[in-house]
Design an enzyme around this catalytic site. Structure first.
Site, PDB file in Angstrom:
ATOM      1  N   PRO A   1       0.771  -1.248   0.000  1.00 25.14           N
ATOM      2  CA  PRO A   1       0.000   0.000   0.000  1.00 25.14           C
ATOM      3  C   PRO A   1       0.804   1.301   0.000  1.00 25.14           C
ATOM      4  O   PRO A   1       0.765   2.093   0.943  1.00 25.14           O
ATOM      5  CB  PRO A   1      -0.841  -0.137   1.268  1.00 25.14           C
ATOM      6  N   CYS A   2       1.471   1.564  -1.086  1.00 22.27           N
ATOM      7  CA  CYS A   2       2.220   2.814  -1.220  1.00 22.27           C
ATOM      8  C   CYS A   2       1.288   4.027  -1.247  1.00 22.27           C
ATOM      9  O   CYS A   2       1.718   5.150  -0.988  1.00 22.27           O
ATOM     10  CB  CYS A   2       3.117   2.772  -2.447  1.00 22.27           C
TER      11      CYS A   2
END
Length: 167
Positions: free
Chosen positions: A130-131
């Protein structure tokens, strides 16, 4: 192992899911800044290897608000530093955000927020790693490989789902 990919629809547009045959190696948006030009053979979902079908199933659950994390075999290609950043991204809680500075500090390199930002931007496994949960120091939505509109949409989805779960 043979590299292949499927293209699937999602609430944030088409996604290209890439595998080496055993691991998920990429989740790319149609207009992804750092996507490789070669994704391997295109296959239909019905013909995809199990890891791609599992990825599609878990992404479907995520977008429906029923999944807050992923349980998939991952194999991202990058430098040691990039992989450290990507590993740390998976520890950011669902529905929360960290700044690039927080991420750098958590790595034990508080002055490396710019390098962390560069590594974050090169994350090949969007959404699953989850950047999108990394924002500027003021909380501002900053760059994203799939575009800031998609980043905002993913954060909004997680906030809505998190708030709903609290009541």
């Amino acid at each position: 192992m043979t590299t292949s990919h499927v293209v699937v629809d999602s609430p944030v547009g088409p996604l290209r899911l890439v595998t080496d045959g055993e691991h998920l190696t990429g989740v790319y948006f149609a207009e992804h800044k750092h996507a490789p030009t070669e994704l391997g053979a295109h296959v239909e979902v019905k013909d995809a290897v199990p890891v791609l079908r599992a990825t599609l199933e878990q992404l479907t659950d995520y977008f429906a608000g029923g999944r807050t994390g992923f349980d998939l075999p991952l194999a991202a290609t990058g430098t040691d530093f990039q992989r450290q950043v990507w590993d740390l991204l998976t520890t950011i809680p669902y529905g929360q955000t960290w700044s690039y500075g927080q991420l750098a500090a958590a790595l034990g390199r508080p002055s490396a927020s710019r390098a962390v930002g560069m590594a974050n931007g090169r994350n090949p496994i969007s959404i699953v790693v989850p950047c999108h949960r990394v924002v500027g120091s003021t909380g501002a939505i900053t760059g994203y490989g799939g575009g800031v509109e998609r980043k905002q949409a993913l954060l909004d989805l997680e906030r809505r789902t998190s708030q709903t779960a609290l009541f």
